[in-house]
Design a protein around this motif. Structure first.
Motif, PDB file in Angstrom:
ATOM      1  N   LEU A   1     -24.166 -53.079-109.427  1.00  0.00           N
ATOM      2  CA  LEU A   1     -23.941 -53.743-110.706  1.00  0.00           C
ATOM      3  C   LEU A   1     -22.726 -53.201-111.454  1.00  0.00           C
ATOM      4  O   LEU A   1     -22.278 -53.809-112.425  1.00  0.00           O
ATOM      5  CB  LEU A   1     -25.179 -53.587-111.599  1.00  0.00           C
ATOM      6  N   GLY A   2     -22.204 -52.051-111.033  1.00  0.00           N
ATOM      7  CA  GLY A   2     -21.091 -51.438-111.750  1.00  0.00           C
ATOM      8  C   GLY A   2     -21.551 -50.646-112.960  1.00  0.00           C
ATOM      9  O   GLY A   2     -20.946 -50.718-114.033  1.00  0.00           O
TER      10      GLY A   2
ATOM     11  N   ILE B   1     -29.095 -59.461-116.312  1.00  0.00           N
ATOM     12  CA  ILE B   1     -29.088 -60.889-115.975  1.00  0.00           C
ATOM     13  C   ILE B   1     -27.726 -61.520-116.287  1.00  0.00           C
ATOM     14  O   ILE B   1     -27.090 -62.129-115.415  1.00  0.00           O
ATOM     15  CB  ILE B   1     -30.181 -61.646-116.747  1.00  0.00           C
ATOM     16  N   TYR B   2     -27.284 -61.384-117.537  1.00  0.00           N
ATOM     17  CA  TYR B   2     -26.134 -62.156-118.002  1.00  0.00           C
ATOM     18  C   TYR B   2     -24.799 -61.532-117.608  1.00  0.00           C
ATOM     19  O   TYR B   2     -23.954 -62.177-116.982  1.00  0.00           O
ATOM     20  CB  TYR B   2     -26.214 -62.362-119.523  1.00  0.00           C
ATOM     21  N   ARG B   3     -24.570 -60.294-118.015  1.00  0.00           N
ATOM     22  CA  ARG B   3     -23.290 -59.655-117.709  1.00  0.00           C
ATOM     23  C   ARG B   3     -23.276 -59.033-116.318  1.00  0.00           C
ATOM     24  O   ARG B   3     -22.216 -58.686-115.808  1.00  0.00           O
ATOM     25  CB  ARG B   3     -22.960 -58.601-118.759  1.00  0.00           C
TER      26      ARG B   3
ATOM     27  N   LEU C   1     -20.737 -52.668-116.279  1.00  0.00           N
ATOM     28  CA  LEU C   1     -21.873 -53.188-117.038  1.00  0.00           C
ATOM     29  C   LEU C   1     -22.413 -52.188-118.054  1.00  0.00           C
ATOM     30  O   LEU C   1     -22.996 -52.585-119.065  1.00  0.00           O
ATOM     31  CB  LEU C   1     -22.998 -53.589-116.065  1.00  0.00           C
ATOM     32  N   LEU C   2     -22.224 -50.903-117.819  1.00  0.00           N
ATOM     33  CA  LEU C   2     -22.822 -49.883-118.681  1.00  0.00           C
ATOM     34  C   LEU C   2     -22.368 -49.991-120.137  1.00  0.00           C
ATOM     35  O   LEU C   2     -23.201 -49.876-121.050  1.00  0.00           O
ATOM     36  CB  LEU C   2     -22.520 -48.494-118.123  1.00  0.00           C
ATOM     37  N   PRO C   3     -21.071 -50.193-120.450  1.00  0.00           N
ATOM     38  CA  PRO C   3     -20.688 -50.331-121.857  1.00  0.00           C
ATOM     39  C   PRO C   3     -21.392 -51.496-122.556  1.00  0.00           C
ATOM     40  O   PRO C   3     -21.741 -51.394-123.732  1.00  0.00           O
ATOM     41  CB  PRO C   3     -19.179 -50.560-121.797  1.00  0.00           C
TER      42      PRO C   3
ATOM     43  N   LEU D   1     -16.782 -60.285-122.852  1.00  0.00           N
ATOM     44  CA  LEU D   1     -15.389 -59.858-122.769  1.00  0.00           C
ATOM     45  C   LEU D   1     -15.274 -58.382-122.397  1.00  0.00           C
ATOM     46  O   LEU D   1     -14.365 -57.990-121.651  1.00  0.00           O
ATOM     47  CB  LEU D   1     -14.677 -60.118-124.102  1.00  0.00           C
ATOM     48  N   VAL D   2     -16.172 -57.556-122.913  1.00  0.00           N
ATOM     49  CA  VAL D   2     -16.176 -56.142-122.529  1.00  0.00           C
ATOM     50  C   VAL D   2     -16.442 -56.003-121.037  1.00  0.00           C
ATOM     51  O   VAL D   2     -15.794 -55.214-120.346  1.00  0.00           O
ATOM     52  CB  VAL D   2     -17.222 -55.356-123.343  1.00  0.00           C
ATOM     53  N   ARG D   3     -17.365 -56.791-120.536  1.00  0.00           N
ATOM     54  CA  ARG D   3     -17.648 -56.766-119.085  1.00  0.00           C
ATOM     55  C   ARG D   3     -16.419 -57.196-118.285  1.00  0.00           C
ATOM     56  O   ARG D   3     -16.075 -56.578-117.266  1.00  0.00           O
ATOM     57  CB  ARG D   3     -18.832 -57.679-118.792  1.00  0.00           C
ATOM     58  N   ALA D   4     -15.735 -58.234-118.751  1.00  0.00           N
ATOM     59  CA  ALA D   4     -14.536 -58.709-118.051  1.00  0.00           C
ATOM     60  C   ALA D   4     -13.421 -57.684-118.119  1.00  0.00           C
ATOM     61  O   ALA D   4     -12.710 -57.450-117.137  1.00  0.00           O
ATOM     62  CB  ALA D   4     -14.084 -60.039-118.651  1.00  0.00           C
ATOM     63  N   TYR D   5     -13.241 -57.064-119.261  1.00  0.00           N
ATOM     64  CA  TYR D   5     -12.138 -56.119-119.478  1.00  0.00           C
ATOM     65  C   TYR D   5     -12.328 -54.821-118.704  1.00  0.00           C
ATOM     66  O   TYR D   5     -11.381 -54.283-118.138  1.00  0.00           O
ATOM     67  CB  TYR D   5     -12.029 -55.830-120.972  1.00  0.00           C
TER      68      TYR D   5
END
Length: 296
Positions: free
Chosen positions: A120-121, A187-189, A248-250, A240-244
């Protein structure tokens, strides 16, 4: 690096599929979180089942209690214990979340063949430390208070649940911290965003996942445009945080702090009503209600 190069780099994570600015380092044999082994169909099926569990499991939890009341008090009295039924329906979300996590584990790990967290990162990226996550959560909460104060709006279903009994207040606060941020972010990010990013690119992934997150909250907040606006802003910010960051943790930490502050204030609200001077009670209670109206 020139300013033009920096600007070009900062925009690229929304233009090219699977290429965030920072991607967590992967060990040999572990899939890249931005190029997952599951596809859009699997991700959507997992999301659909998670929504179904949130609907079905609380009902299944309620059925034995209703049958008990029918047997003891008769059909006419079976549904008169409204407060207890509300609390049980909220408690039913907890096993629904556990079952959802089990389902997510099966999808992400392919039944134990891959590591769950690394796939999941679940790591801190170099360009987005913990304090940035906490600061963004506080900023989003402040923005949410400003929006809900400006729009006001009608009492939401969450407001009604919280006010139904002290037990409901405590259960809502517990779920908002203990399980909701983890389940929703995975689920989402986690599952959905990674699948859409791989298939359609980052821009579409951000748009679709943000809209889906808002959609599942519409029934709960349908009569309050301000709260729905805050939920949408929260969803876009998290995605956007996930994309940037490619991590996933942040997102989980932002969501946890956002919900955690609201939950703490939710539990402190009765103390404000009890101990604030009468001239300040209305202002204090309204401030807390404004801050806890959009638990995501």
């Amino acid at each position: 690096m020139t300013s033009n190069e920096s600007s070009s780099l900062s925009g690229s994570f929304l233009e090219t599929p699977g290429t965030p600015i920072t991607s967590p380092e992967q060990s040999d044999g572990i899939p890249d979180p931005n190029s997952p082994p599951w596809g859009v169909v699997e991700a959507l099926a997992t999301w659909g089942l998670s929504v179904a569990l949130l609907i079905v499991v609380p009902v299944l939890i309620l059925i034995p209690y209703v049958l008990y009341r029918v047997a003891v008090y008769g059909p006419g009295e079976a549904f008169r214990a409204e407060q207890q039924m509300i609390v049980l329906s909220i408690v039913g979300v907890l096993p629904a979340h556990f079952l959802t996590l089990a389902l997510l584990w099966l999808i992400v790990t392919n039944r134990g063949r891959r590591p769950f967290w690394k796939t999941l990162g679940w790591s801190w990226p170099k360009n987005f430390g913990p304090w940035k996550a906490v600061g963004l959560a506080v900023l989003l909460l402040g923005l949410g208070l400003a929006i809900t104060t400006l729009f006001k709006g009608s009492e939401t279903q969450l407001d009604q649940l919280i006010k139904s009994s002290p037990q409901a207040r405590w259960v809502v606060a517990f779920l908002a911290v203990a399980t909701a941020p983890l389940v929703e972010e995975v689920i989402y990010r986690g599952v959905l965003f990674a699948a859409f990013q791989k298939a359609l690119g980052t821009r579409w992934a951000v748009a679709i996942v943000s809209a889906m997150f808002l959609a599942v909250h519409i029934l709960q907040y349908y009569n309050n445009l301000g709260v729905l606006t805050v939920i949408m802003i929260l969803s876009v910010a998290l995605t956007l945080v996930r994309a940037y960051t490619g991590s996933l943790l942040p997102c989980f930490v932002i969501h946890l702090v956002f919900n955690g502050i609201q939950s703490l204030l939710l539990l402190l609200q009765p103390l404000l009503e009890r101990y604030l001077p009468p001239t300040r009670q209305i202002e204090g209670v309204q401030l807390v209600e404004g801050l806890v109206r959009h638990l995501g």
